[in-house]
Design a protein around this motif. Structure first.
Motif, PDB file in Angstrom:
ATOM      1  N   THR A   1     -31.691   4.213   1.750  1.00 35.80           N
ATOM      2  CA  THR A   1     -32.270   2.940   1.314  1.00 35.80           C
ATOM      3  C   THR A   1     -31.351   1.756   1.588  1.00 35.80           C
ATOM      4  N   PHE A   2     -30.085   2.028   1.979  1.00 40.22           N
ATOM      5  CA  PHE A   2     -29.083   0.985   2.222  1.00 40.22           C
ATOM      6  C   PHE A   2     -28.877   0.104   0.995  1.00 40.22           C
ATOM      7  N   GLN A   3     -29.008   0.684  -0.160  1.00 41.08           N
ATOM      8  CA  GLN A   3     -28.783  -0.046  -1.402  1.00 41.08           C
ATOM      9  C   GLN A   3     -27.452   0.381  -2.014  1.00 41.08           C
ATOM     10  N   ILE A   4     -26.827  -0.562  -2.725  1.00 44.10           N
ATOM     11  CA  ILE A   4     -25.551  -0.293  -3.386  1.00 44.10           C
ATOM     12  C   ILE A   4     -25.820   0.291  -4.773  1.00 44.10           C
ATOM     13  N   LEU A   5     -25.162   1.396  -5.079  1.00 42.12           N
ATOM     14  CA  LEU A   5     -25.280   1.988  -6.408  1.00 42.12           C
ATOM     15  C   LEU A   5     -24.354   1.213  -7.345  1.00 42.12           C
ATOM     16  N   ARG A   6     -24.922   0.245  -8.029  1.00 34.22           N
ATOM     17  CA  ARG A   6     -24.115  -0.632  -8.865  1.00 34.22           C
ATOM     18  C   ARG A   6     -23.675   0.036 -10.160  1.00 34.22           C
ATOM     19  N   SER A   7     -24.229   1.201 -10.473  1.00 36.04           N
ATOM     20  CA  SER A   7     -23.837   1.888 -11.704  1.00 36.04           C
ATOM     21  C   SER A   7     -22.493   2.584 -11.575  1.00 36.04           C
ATOM     22  N   LYS A   8     -21.973   2.726 -10.334  1.00 35.64           N
ATOM     23  CA  LYS A   8     -20.707   3.427 -10.132  1.00 35.64           C
ATOM     24  C   LYS A   8     -19.730   2.550  -9.335  1.00 35.64           C
ATOM     25  N   PRO A   9     -19.305   1.367  -9.869  1.00 39.31           N
ATOM     26  CA  PRO A   9     -18.352   0.553  -9.105  1.00 39.31           C
ATOM     27  C   PRO A   9     -16.919   1.038  -9.337  1.00 39.31           C
ATOM     28  N   PHE A  10     -16.043   0.643  -8.430  1.00 39.66           N
ATOM     29  CA  PHE A  10     -14.609   0.940  -8.566  1.00 39.66           C
ATOM     30  C   PHE A  10     -13.845  -0.288  -8.128  1.00 39.66           C
ATOM     31  N   HIS A  11     -12.987  -0.808  -9.003  1.00 41.13           N
ATOM     32  CA  HIS A  11     -12.216  -2.021  -8.715  1.00 41.13           C
ATOM     33  C   HIS A  11     -10.853  -1.853  -9.383  1.00 41.13           C
ATOM     34  N   TYR A  12      -9.797  -1.907  -8.576  1.00 46.75           N
ATOM     35  CA  TYR A  12      -8.465  -1.639  -9.100  1.00 46.75           C
ATOM     36  C   TYR A  12      -7.487  -2.657  -8.516  1.00 46.75           C
ATOM     37  N   TYR A  13      -6.659  -3.265  -9.380  1.00 48.09           N
ATOM     38  CA  TYR A  13      -5.640  -4.208  -8.955  1.00 48.09           C
ATOM     39  C   TYR A  13      -4.272  -3.529  -8.981  1.00 48.09           C
ATOM     40  N   ILE A  14      -3.427  -3.918  -8.015  1.00 48.62           N
ATOM     41  CA  ILE A  14      -2.099  -3.323  -7.879  1.00 48.62           C
ATOM     42  C   ILE A  14      -1.082  -4.458  -7.852  1.00 48.62           C
ATOM     43  N   LYS A  15      -0.050  -4.375  -8.668  1.00 47.80           N
ATOM     44  CA  LYS A  15       0.990  -5.398  -8.688  1.00 47.80           C
ATOM     45  C   LYS A  15       2.009  -5.108  -7.591  1.00 47.80           C
ATOM     46  N   PRO A  16       2.262  -6.068  -6.693  1.00 51.88           N
ATOM     47  CA  PRO A  16       3.240  -5.828  -5.613  1.00 51.88           C
ATOM     48  C   PRO A  16       4.668  -5.792  -6.164  1.00 51.88           C
ATOM     49  N   LYS A  17       5.537  -5.065  -5.464  1.00 52.61           N
ATOM     50  CA  LYS A  17       6.928  -4.912  -5.902  1.00 52.61           C
ATOM     51  C   LYS A  17       7.844  -5.908  -5.193  1.00 52.61           C
ATOM     52  N   HIS A  18       7.675  -6.105  -3.877  1.00 50.49           N
ATOM     53  CA  HIS A  18       8.575  -6.974  -3.135  1.00 50.49           C
ATOM     54  C   HIS A  18       8.258  -8.451  -3.367  1.00 50.49           C
ATOM     55  N   ASN A  19       6.994  -8.799  -3.454  1.00 51.52           N
ATOM     56  CA  ASN A  19       6.570 -10.171  -3.729  1.00 51.52           C
ATOM     57  C   ASN A  19       5.641 -10.168  -4.937  1.00 51.52           C
ATOM     58  N   PRO A  20       6.214 -10.028  -6.136  1.00 49.37           N
ATOM     59  CA  PRO A  20       5.347  -9.866  -7.318  1.00 49.37           C
ATOM     60  C   PRO A  20       4.543 -11.118  -7.668  1.00 49.37           C
ATOM     61  N   ARG A  21       4.974 -12.291  -7.192  1.00 51.35           N
ATOM     62  CA  ARG A  21       4.241 -13.524  -7.486  1.00 51.35           C
ATOM     63  C   ARG A  21       3.431 -13.916  -6.259  1.00 51.35           C
ATOM     64  N   LEU A  22       2.098 -13.988  -6.431  1.00 50.63           N
ATOM     65  CA  LEU A  22       1.210 -14.293  -5.320  1.00 50.63           C
ATOM     66  C   LEU A  22       1.255 -15.781  -4.998  1.00 50.63           C
ATOM     67  N   THR A  23       1.113 -16.076  -3.718  1.00 50.18           N
ATOM     68  CA  THR A  23       1.044 -17.459  -3.284  1.00 50.18           C
ATOM     69  C   THR A  23      -0.317 -18.075  -3.615  1.00 50.18           C
ATOM     70  N   GLN A  24      -0.376 -19.396  -3.625  1.00 55.68           N
ATOM     71  CA  GLN A  24      -1.642 -20.071  -3.920  1.00 55.68           C
ATOM     72  C   GLN A  24      -2.679 -19.760  -2.848  1.00 55.68           C
ATOM     73  N   PHE A  25      -2.246 -19.680  -1.594  1.00 54.71           N
ATOM     74  CA  PHE A  25      -3.155 -19.348  -0.499  1.00 54.71           C
ATOM     75  C   PHE A  25      -3.749 -17.951  -0.677  1.00 54.71           C
ATOM     76  N   CYS A  26      -2.905 -17.009  -1.070  1.00 52.67           N
ATOM     77  CA  CYS A  26      -3.381 -15.636  -1.289  1.00 52.67           C
ATOM     78  C   CYS A  26      -4.358 -15.560  -2.451  1.00 52.67           C
ATOM     79  N   THR A  27      -4.090 -16.307  -3.506  1.00 47.18           N
ATOM     80  CA  THR A  27      -5.002 -16.307  -4.668  1.00 47.18           C
ATOM     81  C   THR A  27      -6.359 -16.894  -4.312  1.00 47.18           C
TER      82      THR A  27
END
Length: 250
Positions: free
Chosen positions: A221-247
């Motif tokens: 059906t080419f539909q997204i199963l919205r009941s099973k999402p996965f979203h995970y954030y990872i904190k960087p080690k070398h550059n722990p503070r994100l730039t404004q452009f990256c945000t």
């Protein structure tokens, strides 16, 4: 056991114990008969009859099995693609929830929850709800509809060309979709999208993953199963503070 007669008064005490036993046995028989009447035939019985009984005159390509998936929830599968456990399948029969016939309209043949059984008329199903009666009623209704449509076509000949063109376009789109689905091996695909640390007009070394989302797509059906999402954030080690452009970008 017979009751003894009192020699003085001639009174014989009634046998209440035997009467209670008779009442209890009668009520037990009624409950057993009632439970026997509402007993539903198993999903295996329905499957075997649909597969092997040629007198039903049912197109099995239009029959789907609804089952409960431990991860994705309620899913449907064509009955011709169903594989038994002893033949290498991975879904047990007790996971089946219903059988449905897509014959122009969705007609449930068997439903575990409502105790519906249109093949054997078991459970809470009477003979008027049987599949044969419904199919015969649909045939009569279709014949009447065809007669009405033929009369309407005589009155509205000017609209036939546009209708045929739209039907041809829909058939072409359906055939293209079927060709895509037939070449697809998997029913579901997991799509990953990684986001990393970045800066405007220069490279950051090393680049580290900061976001890891994933979605599941149904290839039929080419539909997204919205009941099973996965979203995970990872904190960087070398550059722990994100730039404004990256945000702003991610």
């Amino acid at each position: 056991m017979p009751r003894k007669k009192n020699p003085r008064s001639g009174y014989v005490k009634p046998d209440y114990h035997s009467q209670n036993q008779k009442k209890n046995s009668d009520s037990l028989n009624e409950s057993q008969q009632q439970s026997k009447r509402i007993k539903l035939r198993s999903s295996l019985d329905i499957y075997n009859r649909l597969i092997h009984d040629t007198t039903l005159n049912i197109d099995l390509q239009k029959v789907n099995i609804g089952y409960n998936d431990n991860i994705l929830g309620i899913q449907e599968m064509p009955i011709l693609k169903w594989t038994m456990i002893d033949q290498g399948g991975d879904i047990p029969m007790h996971h089946i929830l219903y059988f449905v016939l897509n014959n122009g309209q969705r007609i449930k043949i068997w439903d575990r929850k409502t105790k519906l059984d249109r093949l054997f008329c078991s459970g809470l199903t009477n003979k008027q709800q049987s599949l044969n009666n419904i199919l015969h009623a649909n045939v009569n209704e279709n014949s009447n509809t065809q007669q009405n449509n033929s009369r309407n076509r005589h009155r509205n000949n000017t609209n036939n060309s546009n209708t045929n063109e739209s039907r041809q376009q829909s058939n072409n789109m359906y055939n293209q979709t079927q060709n895509i689905n037939n070449g697809q091996r998997f029913k579901y695909l997991v799509v990953l999208d990684f986001e990393a640390t970045c800066e405007r007009d220069r490279n950051i070394h090393p680049q580290e993953i900061i976001e890891w989302p994933a979605i599941i797509i149904n290839t039929e059906t080419f539909q997204i199963l919205r009941s099973k999402p996965f979203h995970y954030y990872i904190k960087p080690k070398h550059n722990p503070r994100l730039t404004q452009f990256c945000t702003e970008l991610t």
